[in-house]
Design a protein around this motif. Structure first.
Motif, short mmCIF file in Angstrom:
data_model
loop_
_atom_site.label_atom_id
_atom_site.label_comp_id
_atom_site.label_asym_id
_atom_site.label_seq_id
_atom_site.Cartn_x
_atom_site.Cartn_y
_atom_site.Cartn_z
N THR A 82 0.82 -1.23 0.00
CA THR A 82 0.00 0.00 0.00
C THR A 82 0.85 1.26 0.00
N ASN A 83 2.15 1.14 -0.12
CA ASN A 83 3.05 2.30 0.03
C ASN A 83 2.74 3.43 -0.94
N GLU A 84 2.30 3.12 -2.13
CA GLU A 84 2.06 4.15 -3.15
C GLU A 84 0.61 4.61 -3.20
N GLU A 85 -0.22 4.13 -2.26
CA GLU A 85 -1.62 4.55 -2.24
C GLU A 85 -1.79 5.87 -1.50
N LYS A 86 -2.77 6.65 -1.92
CA LYS A 86 -3.03 7.97 -1.33
C LYS A 86 -4.18 7.97 -0.35
N GLU A 87 -4.95 6.89 -0.35
CA GLU A 87 -6.11 6.81 0.55
C GLU A 87 -5.82 5.80 1.66
N PRO A 88 -6.20 6.09 2.89
CA PRO A 88 -5.98 5.14 3.99
C PRO A 88 -6.97 3.99 3.95
N MET A 89 -6.66 2.94 4.67
CA MET A 89 -7.60 1.84 4.83
C MET A 89 -8.78 2.33 5.66
N ARG A 90 -9.99 2.01 5.21
CA ARG A 90 -11.21 2.39 5.93
C ARG A 90 -11.61 1.23 6.82
N VAL A 91 -11.95 1.52 8.08
CA VAL A 91 -12.19 0.47 9.07
C VAL A 91 -13.48 0.76 9.82
N GLY A 92 -14.23 -0.31 10.16
CA GLY A 92 -15.34 -0.20 11.10
C GLY A 92 -16.63 0.35 10.53
N PHE A 93 -17.03 -0.09 9.35
CA PHE A 93 -18.27 0.37 8.74
C PHE A 93 -19.26 -0.80 8.66
N ALA A 94 -20.53 -0.48 8.68
CA ALA A 94 -21.57 -1.50 8.59
C ALA A 94 -21.95 -1.74 7.14
N ALA A 95 -22.56 -2.88 6.89
CA ALA A 95 -23.03 -3.22 5.54
C ALA A 95 -24.31 -4.01 5.65
N ARG A 96 -24.99 -4.16 4.51
CA ARG A 96 -26.18 -5.00 4.41
C ARG A 96 -25.85 -6.21 3.53
N LYS A 97 -26.65 -7.24 3.65
CA LYS A 97 -26.41 -8.44 2.85
C LYS A 97 -26.49 -8.15 1.35
N ASP A 98 -27.37 -7.21 0.95
CA ASP A 98 -27.53 -6.96 -0.49
C ASP A 98 -26.34 -6.25 -1.11
N GLU A 99 -25.37 -5.83 -0.27
CA GLU A 99 -24.12 -5.28 -0.80
C GLU A 99 -23.13 -6.38 -1.15
N TYR A 100 -23.47 -7.61 -0.81
CA TYR A 100 -22.61 -8.75 -1.09
C TYR A 100 -23.39 -9.84 -1.82
N THR A 101 -24.09 -9.45 -2.87
CA THR A 101 -24.84 -10.39 -3.68
C THR A 101 -24.24 -10.48 -5.07
N PRO A 102 -24.48 -11.58 -5.80
CA PRO A 102 -23.97 -11.67 -7.18
C PRO A 102 -24.46 -10.53 -8.07
N SER A 103 -25.70 -10.09 -7.90
CA SER A 103 -26.20 -8.99 -8.72
C SER A 103 -25.47 -7.69 -8.41
N ASP A 104 -25.12 -7.49 -7.14
CA ASP A 104 -24.36 -6.29 -6.78
C ASP A 104 -22.93 -6.35 -7.30
N LEU A 105 -22.37 -7.56 -7.42
CA LEU A 105 -20.98 -7.69 -7.86
C LEU A 105 -20.76 -7.08 -9.22
N ARG A 106 -21.66 -7.33 -10.15
CA ARG A 106 -21.50 -6.77 -11.50
C ARG A 106 -21.53 -5.26 -11.48
N ARG A 107 -22.46 -4.69 -10.72
CA ARG A 107 -22.54 -3.22 -10.60
C ARG A 107 -21.27 -2.66 -9.99
N TRP A 108 -20.80 -3.29 -8.91
CA TRP A 108 -19.62 -2.80 -8.20
C TRP A 108 -18.37 -2.91 -9.05
N ALA A 109 -18.27 -3.99 -9.83
CA ALA A 109 -17.09 -4.18 -10.68
C ALA A 109 -16.94 -3.09 -11.71
N LYS A 110 -18.06 -2.55 -12.15
CA LYS A 110 -18.00 -1.49 -13.17
C LYS A 110 -17.64 -0.14 -12.58
#
Length: 445
Positions: free
Chosen positions: A417-445
């Motif tokens: 991560t030495n050349e990255e400009k953004e820090p690691m983000r920690v401690g956030f909540a999520a919902r199950k629908d953010e980790y679905t196959p249908s969401d994966l295609r949207r997120w990949a784009k």
């Protein structure tokens, strides 16, 4: 040496006896709240644990680069191929093999030991409550009644130590952009840059109580351009025999999300060119059912630790990645006590590694070293996991994972991560629908 092993065996026997009584009274007294030995070792080269690094240990800049609390220290000594025999008792076979393969360049600077690890009070309280409550399921392939924290602060079996590693607290969730380097024997390097998110069960808001979920994870490739947009999604259960790992992959050229059952066991990890297996990421992850797990005991070992210098964002990847191995002048090793766990392939089971030996830091429960053997019993690959305590978040995590092929001379370094400009983000909540196959295609784009 024989006397040293006898003392080690007696110490381990006492520790195991405590654990089998499920007596939590020693946690916070003779044992740290994490379950490690609180006292210094016999000669004082490993100090007593006094609480770990506080949040005020240093500053973290806008890019996520940590101030090194130990920057002014110099090595106590440096292990080289010439003085190897003097320090061999504190080295793993994989480390010894690296000295022999690269006698002119591989060195280990050994610094004063600092027991930096600690955890938030609520995680430690849950860990104490886990003693006698959390039990192994399906012969060790899962756990009953586990929610968060260290499931087995007083381990009696090798598989319990491994579960402590796989479930160790990492903020509940994190997101980061990092690169991996594939280094060939001639020194040429290929980089992959990607973005990953992980939410452990405790941070998934709408997860059903008692759900068989350890974490949900997704990763997408950002660079190089020819791979950009490729993405994977993983649902990792606590018991992967009762419910196997579910994984999906999105390939932009196909514009489809497909099941990816190969993201498990000894299948090659993505973009590693076979240098690491899927279950080798983070030292070890996934279902443990193909191995018999034996708790060897504890050992004092020189392991990568407090690797703030290696994580410095003033460095470029080219400063770190060198032919044969990373620049060892940027590393920091300290003597720590580690749990030693040996995994032997079960009769009839399939895996490219017939035996694996894991060295797990007693304070953080992180795997620090791995020695991996082929079907002939020959040492094949050695893994070093360089870690540091993220004092602003209160957990220890890998700066870099390096897997060395001791036969071919190639290696894989992940987590840069030495050349990255953004820090690691920690401690956030999520919902199950953010980790679905249908969401994966949207997120990949």
């Amino acid at each position: 040496m024989r006397m040293q092993l006898c003392v080690l065996a007696l110490a381990c026997a006492a520790t195991f006896a405590q654990a089998k009584n499920s007596d939590t009274s020693e946690l916070g007294k003779t044992l740290t709240p994490m379950g490690s030995e609180q006292a210094a070792n016999a000669d004082g080269s490993i100090p007593a644990w006094t609480g770990g690094l506080p949040k005020s240990a240093g500053n973290v800049d806008a890019s996520g680069s940590y101030q090194d609390p130990f920057a002014s220290e110099q090595p106590l000594f440096t292990v080289t191929a010439r003085n190897l025999e003097q320090y061999k008792a504190f080295l793993s076979p994989g480390q010894v093999a690296l000295f022999k393969r690269y006698p002119d360049s591989y060195t280990m600077p050994v610094y004063p030991t600092h027991r930096s690890a600690n955890l938030p009070s609520e995680v430690l309280e849950q860990s104490r409550a886990n003693v006698g409550k959390v039990t192994l399921a399906d012969g060790g392939n899962g756990m009953h009644d586990y929610q968060r924290g260290i499931p087995f602060p007083l381990p009696t079996e090798g598989i319990e130590v491994m579960w402590n590693h796989m479930t160790r607290w990492r903020g509940g969730s994190y997101e980061r952009i990092a690169s991996s380097a594939l280094v060939r024997e001639n020194g040429t390097v290929s980089y992959i840059r990607g973005q990953s998110l992980i939410n452990f069960a405790e941070s998934i808001q709408d997860l059903e109580p008692g759900a068989n979920v350890l974490f949900m994870f997704k990763n997408r490739v950002l660079e190089p351009a020819r791979l950009s947009g490729e993405a994977v999604l993983v649902h990792d259960p606590i018991d992967q025999v009762a419910e196997p790992r579910a994984a999906w992959q999105y390939i932009p050229g196909q514009r489809r999300v497909r099941r990816a059952p190969m993201i498990a066991y000894d299948n090659s990890a993505r973009y590693s060119n076979g240098l690491i297996t899927s279950d080798n990421v983070d030292g070890y992850n996934g279902a443990p059912d193909r191995y018999d797990w034996k708790l060897i005991g504890k050992q004092e070992l020189f392991i990568p630790y407090n690797s703030y210098r290696l994580a410095d964002h003033k460095l470029k990847y080219a400063d770190i990645i060198k032919p044969g191995h990373i620049d060892q002048g940027l590393t920091r090793y300290e003597k720590h006590r580690v749990w030693v766990v040996e995994a032997t392939l079960k009769p009839g089971a399939r895996h490219i590694y017939a035996k694996r030996r894991f060295y797990v830091d007693e304070d953080s429960w992180q795997i620090a070293q791995v020695d991996q053997y082929d079907s002939r019993g020959e040492l094949w690959r050695g893994v070093e996991l360089h870690a540091m305590h993220q004092y602003d978040h209160g957990f220890t995590y890998n700066v870099m994972e390096v897997s060395y092929d001791l036969i071919s001379g190639r290696y894989y370094a992940g987590g840069l991560t030495n050349e990255e400009k953004e820090p690691m983000r920690v401690g956030f909540a999520a919902r199950k629908d953010e980790y679905t196959p249908s969401d994966l295609r949207r997120w990949a784009k």
